[in-house]
Design an enzyme around this catalytic site. Sequence first.
Site, PDB file in Angstrom:
ATOM      1  N   HIS A 466      30.729 -34.212 -23.713  1.00 41.06           N
ATOM      2  CA  HIS A 466      29.733 -33.467 -24.491  1.00 41.06           C
ATOM      3  C   HIS A 466      30.200 -32.021 -24.702  1.00 41.06           C
ATOM      4  CE1 HIS A 466      25.492 -32.535 -25.718  1.00 41.06           C
ATOM      5  NE2 HIS A 466      25.862 -31.329 -25.331  1.00 41.06           N
ATOM      6  N   GLU A 467      30.537 -31.361 -23.604  1.00 41.45           N
ATOM      7  CA  GLU A 467      30.928 -29.950 -23.713  1.00 41.45           C
ATOM      8  C   GLU A 467      32.251 -29.807 -24.468  1.00 41.45           C
ATOM      9  OE1 GLU A 467      28.774 -27.843 -23.240  1.00 41.45           O
ATOM     10  OE2 GLU A 467      27.378 -29.097 -22.103  1.00 41.45           O
ATOM     11  N   HIS A 470      31.491 -29.735 -28.135  1.00 35.71           N
ATOM     12  CA  HIS A 470      31.145 -28.376 -28.574  1.00 35.71           C
ATOM     13  C   HIS A 470      32.413 -27.527 -28.687  1.00 35.71           C
ATOM     14  CE1 HIS A 470      26.829 -28.622 -28.511  1.00 35.71           C
ATOM     15  NE2 HIS A 470      26.746 -28.888 -27.223  1.00 35.71           N
ATOM     16  N   HIS A 473      34.400 -28.207 -31.780  1.00 36.38           N
ATOM     17  CA  HIS A 473      33.711 -27.639 -32.949  1.00 36.38           C
ATOM     18  C   HIS A 473      34.064 -26.156 -33.068  1.00 36.38           C
ATOM     19  CE1 HIS A 473      29.567 -27.624 -35.226  1.00 36.38           C
ATOM     20  NE2 HIS A 473      30.584 -27.659 -36.047  1.00 36.38           N
TER      21      HIS A 473
HETATM   22 ZN   LIG Z   1      25.054 -29.553 -26.131  1.00 38.33          ZN
END
Ligand SMILES: [Zn+2]
Length: 683
Positions: A466-467, A470, A473
């Site tokens: 998940h991290e 990010h 991105h």
């Molecule tokens: Zn998040």
Amino acid sequence: MDNPLLDDQPHPAFSRIRPEHVEPAVETLIAEGRRLIERLTAATEAATWDAFVQPIEEEDDRLARAWSPVSHLNAVMSSDALRAAYNACLPKLSEYGTEVGHNELLYRGYKQVYDTDALDPAQRKMLSNALRDMHLAGVDLPPAAKARFKEINTELSRLGSTFEEHLLDATNGWHKQLTDEADLAGLPESARELARHFATERDLEGWVLTLDVPSYLPVMKYAHCTALRRELYEAYTTRASDQGPHAGRWDNTQIIEDLLALRHEQATLLGFDNFAQVSLEPKMARSTDEVMGFLEDLAHRCAPQARRELEALQTFAVGNGGPDSLEAWDIPYWSERLRQSQHAISDEELKPYFSLDRVLDGMFQVAERLFGVFITSAAGETDTWHPDVRFYRIADDNGELIAQFYLDPFSRQRKRGGAWMDVCTNRLISACRQQLPTAYLVCNFTPPVNGQPTLLTHDDVQTLFHEFGHGLHHMLTRVDYPAVAGINGVPWDAVELPSQFLENWCWEREALDLFAYHWETDEPLPESLYQRMRSARNFQSAMQTVRQLEFALFDFRLHLEYDPAQGSRLQQILDEVRGQLSPIQPPAFNRFAHGFSHIFAGGYAAGYYSYKWAELLAADAFSLFEERGVFDAASGRAFREHILERGGSAEPMELYVAFRGREPSIDTLLRQTGIIGLMPATH
Ligand SMILES: [Zn+2]
């Protein structure tokens, strides 16, 4: 003073930063920023991007570059002196931010550039965001309206903190002492230990239960005693309200009423019909109808399965000595028992297959195969804040350096808990600067002990992916202007797309085969264990979805339908939403809204729907890989090109459609959460 925070280096000189550097650096840069804006706004008639916007952007970036290591160190290597310096700067930064946001001359200058200069699309988007945010802050209101607008701001922030204080006081103002261990039956050892600890803290005998989540939740999930669960449930769901053990004390009823009235008044001052419209201005969702349609359609299609799931739970409870009719305080307890009987799978069974270094290596391979980037260790190439910290480079397939990141994997004293990604430097390419993005990835895994590597739970693995989503991105951006590069300027109902999207690869056999091997035997994750993991994933997914939709619809309707003549109609709207959705009706004393700080004290007002919206985007994006293959390179490159590289430089729906070829569909979300067999809504 030689101040490392003011040095112009590619990365912060962490080992040289001292608390005494913080305030002088921030003060210097704020003063510089003020002088620059004053000089530039003295004449805005001929403002251009190069002469007006770009210098301000670069000055903002200097401040961001100095502040980033300070707030980062305060989170991962805190000391009393650093925290004091950090806290001393917060009001200065917020005051400066407000001052810039309300600067009419700056607004005029931006408008001049927007209206007259030949801008590229990213520049245009950056300026339209800035103009929008300044407009929403009231910069272009006539004087009387502006004065009222500011007055409301002050009042709103006071009401928000009082709401939070009431909730905190009500949470802390209740506890229950138990002296007979039999009353704790069912509770796991960790929860008993915490209860003993709370008792010692209060100089009491036995065990103390509180309304803090780590104490409350285990009781609701595991305590065999129904009366105990009911008692805690009532105390918890009536906090800060007119009901329950402290009825009327710390009551948030009037605060909620005032907050909604003032938000509505601000919305009308800005020319909107309601606060829900204001909330959507900077978001991906394009209209209040679109949000209501999305939530109601999803609700309509989940409701039948949620009812079936509840029936199954009821049958299971009766068959195992439970009550004939489950009450709200029975649901978590019987759900946990059902889950254990159907999907017994423990963290301990899975952990040996997820050793940290192997998971990292596999995660980097996933990124390489999907996005065509190469990640290599660059240990020793830069200064860090702790010997455990690792440093990596990301290069394109032609070897060109794109970005770098730090990874701080282990928990330690004076490091904040949890996991997160944060920005160290932004991409900024201009005539005088060539700066690539750098990210911090922070986790709190257990450090290796006794020659055994760090072993992760499957939840930890998902958190890491998940991290990292990010992080990619932020790091794979090709946008040259910091305000819309990477995650900057991405609306928050769209910002969780890359992170939730990447989590999917923790659930795919093909991806797990890159890293899920027993740390001692090197045996791959057994198929039977994998199948159990998959089947547990969607346990009671319709009931959970309906619960989230209940929060989201309540929040959105409350702000959308506010009518000054009638007040909030809080309970009426809540009852309507529950009547329409919930398979189970909570007791009349339940005052859920009085503790809903996301929307009354946090930033989620008329925005709680964002959670589901982000899930929709991630599920729909992943469905392309279900169709074409988990490692389909063309789809991976398309995601990189249209989503990761473009960041906040265009409207997110435009970017999404460019990637996916169509707008997201809730069918894919339903299918992925195991909610099937329902026809689309006809309304
Ligand atoms: Zn998040």
